[in-house]
Design a protein around this motif. Structure first.
Motif, PDB file in Angstrom:
ATOM      1  N   THR A  23     -43.688 -25.660 -28.671  1.00  0.00           N
ATOM      2  CA  THR A  23     -44.861 -26.162 -27.803  1.00  0.00           C
ATOM      3  C   THR A  23     -45.927 -25.357 -28.733  1.00  0.00           C
ATOM      4  O   THR A  23     -46.668 -24.559 -27.728  1.00  0.00           O
ATOM      5  CB  THR A  23     -44.869 -25.842 -26.487  1.00  0.00           C
ATOM      6  N   GLU A  67     -45.585 -25.038 -21.857  1.00  0.00           N
ATOM      7  CA  GLU A  67     -44.998 -26.442 -21.387  1.00  0.00           C
ATOM      8  C   GLU A  67     -43.904 -26.140 -21.091  1.00  0.00           C
ATOM      9  O   GLU A  67     -43.115 -26.425 -22.013  1.00  0.00           O
ATOM     10  CB  GLU A  67     -45.501 -27.473 -22.484  1.00  0.00           C
ATOM     11  N   ASP A 126     -45.318 -34.494 -22.327  1.00  0.00           N
ATOM     12  CA  ASP A 126     -44.818 -33.668 -23.423  1.00  0.00           C
ATOM     13  C   ASP A 126     -43.392 -33.682 -23.381  1.00  0.00           C
ATOM     14  O   ASP A 126     -42.673 -33.735 -24.571  1.00  0.00           O
ATOM     15  CB  ASP A 126     -45.376 -32.135 -22.857  1.00  0.00           C
ATOM     16  N   ASN A 153     -49.394 -28.982 -28.860  1.00  0.00           N
ATOM     17  CA  ASN A 153     -49.994 -29.565 -27.525  1.00  0.00           C
ATOM     18  C   ASN A 153     -51.169 -30.634 -27.756  1.00  0.00           C
ATOM     19  O   ASN A 153     -51.388 -31.378 -26.788  1.00  0.00           O
ATOM     20  CB  ASN A 153     -50.248 -28.111 -26.877  1.00  0.00           C
TER      21      ASN A 153
END
Length: 333
Positions: free
Chosen positions: A306, A119, A188, A311
């Motif tokens: 991440t 990410e 995110d 996630n």
């Protein structure tokens, strides 16, 4: 560090330069079932090892890590294969086609091989700078947050093409499009900046018959703990917007207001400030930052920003958006 790259598609043109900037690391092999894509990418970056499948690459190469950059429907399968080989992995988001597949994968791997989800949006330099401003208290107590991601990319041009589909043709066939493919990055990044959120409700829509999934989405969320409201609007069919979208983020606080206008950060309040970033350099820097973080944490034994477990929190918001909206892709109506 000898790295095997899984996939030779569009996104790998950013992965490979990022790996070239990591001291002591080298992509020594690429695998992809498309021989044309494989040759094109390997030739461009001088990669000698070339294979039609991940199994062939694992059998032939001595690798220290995998970088998985395949379409999302292959992620879980690729991660399992890499785990059986005992290799640390960096896997493009998301971990699975939906939350259930990703959760099953994380349970299966448990405390096995190191796994980081790629990410990279949060690694864009303007978001790293914004995080610093927030940590320093320049905005004060936050009262509301708004993020828009708008473009005209799904509107027919004078040439009869939709720019978004020219740039990324695979958008046509994704039944989960805007939220799962694009706004997942923003969710995110918002978690990175502000902490956890809960989805209140969502509306999703589709602007044209050339796509199966949604290209319009509005999400209403609240910050966990203090209820600060967050509104996220994504729309790829906005008349008057540029074909290429950019992030428009507003943060309203007791000590200041922040506006991210594409790649320009502005702060008004007790402490003013402005920071501008080159768009192309920032885009590549996100890949550079994510890959450097993966290698750095592997070498130090530290936790990934991440991680697979982290996630899942983003994927829970994504899944909630689809469930709340009741959106049905074109092939299921």
């Amino acid at each position: 560090m000898r790295v095997g790259l899984v996939g030779a598609g569009w996104v790998t043109q950013y992965h490979l330069p990022a790996w070239a900037r990591v001291e002591g690391a080298e992509v020594v092999a690429i695998c992809d079932p498309d021989p044309v894509a494989l040759a094109h990418r390997a030739d461009a970056y001088g990669v000698a090892g070339r294979y039609g499948s991940l199994a062939e690459m694992l059998a032939a190469e001595r690798l220290d890590a995998l970088d998985i950059a395949t379409p999302r429907r292959f992620h879980a399968e690729n991660v399992r294969e890499g785990a059986r080989a005992g290799l640390p992995m960096l896997c493009q988001k998301p971990l699975g086609i939906d939350l259930a597949e990703a959760e099953a994968l994380v349970r299966e791997l448990a405390a096995g091989v190191p796994l980081m989800v790629h990410e990279n949006w949060r690694f864009r330099p303007y978001y790293r700078q914004l995080r610093q401003w927030l940590v320093e208290g320049r905005v004060g107590e936050i009262s509301s947050i708004r993020l828009d991601f708008h473009s005209s990319g799904m509107i027919l041009g004078v040439d009869g093409d939709r720019p978004a589909l020219v740039r990324q043709p695979f958008f046509r066939d994704e039944t989960r499009l805007l939220v799962m493919e694009v706004l997942i990055h923003h969710l995110d990044t918002l978690r990175y900046l502000f902490g956890e959120f809960e989805l209140l409700r969502a509306w999703l829509g589709r602007s044209n018959d050339e796509i199966l999934g949604e290209d319009r989405a509005t999400l209403w969320l609240k910050r966990r703990g203090n209820g600060v409201p967050l509104a996220v609007s994504g729309n790829l069919a906005v008349h008057g917007a540029p074909p290429a979208p950019s992030d428009q983020l507003w943060i309203y606080g007791s000590a200041g207001t922040v506006h991210l206008d594409g790649t320009v950060l502005r702060l008004w309040g007790r402490e003013g400030g402005e920071a501008s970033f080159d768009p192309a350099e920032s885009y590549q820097a996100a890949y550079d930052g994510a890959i450097a973080h993966f290698v750095g944490q592997l070498r130090s034994g530290g936790a990934f920003e991440t991680s697979a477990a982290d996630n899942l929190e983003t994927l829970r918001l994504v899944e909630a958006a689809y469930q709340s909206s009741g959106f049905k892709p074109a092939d299921t109506i």
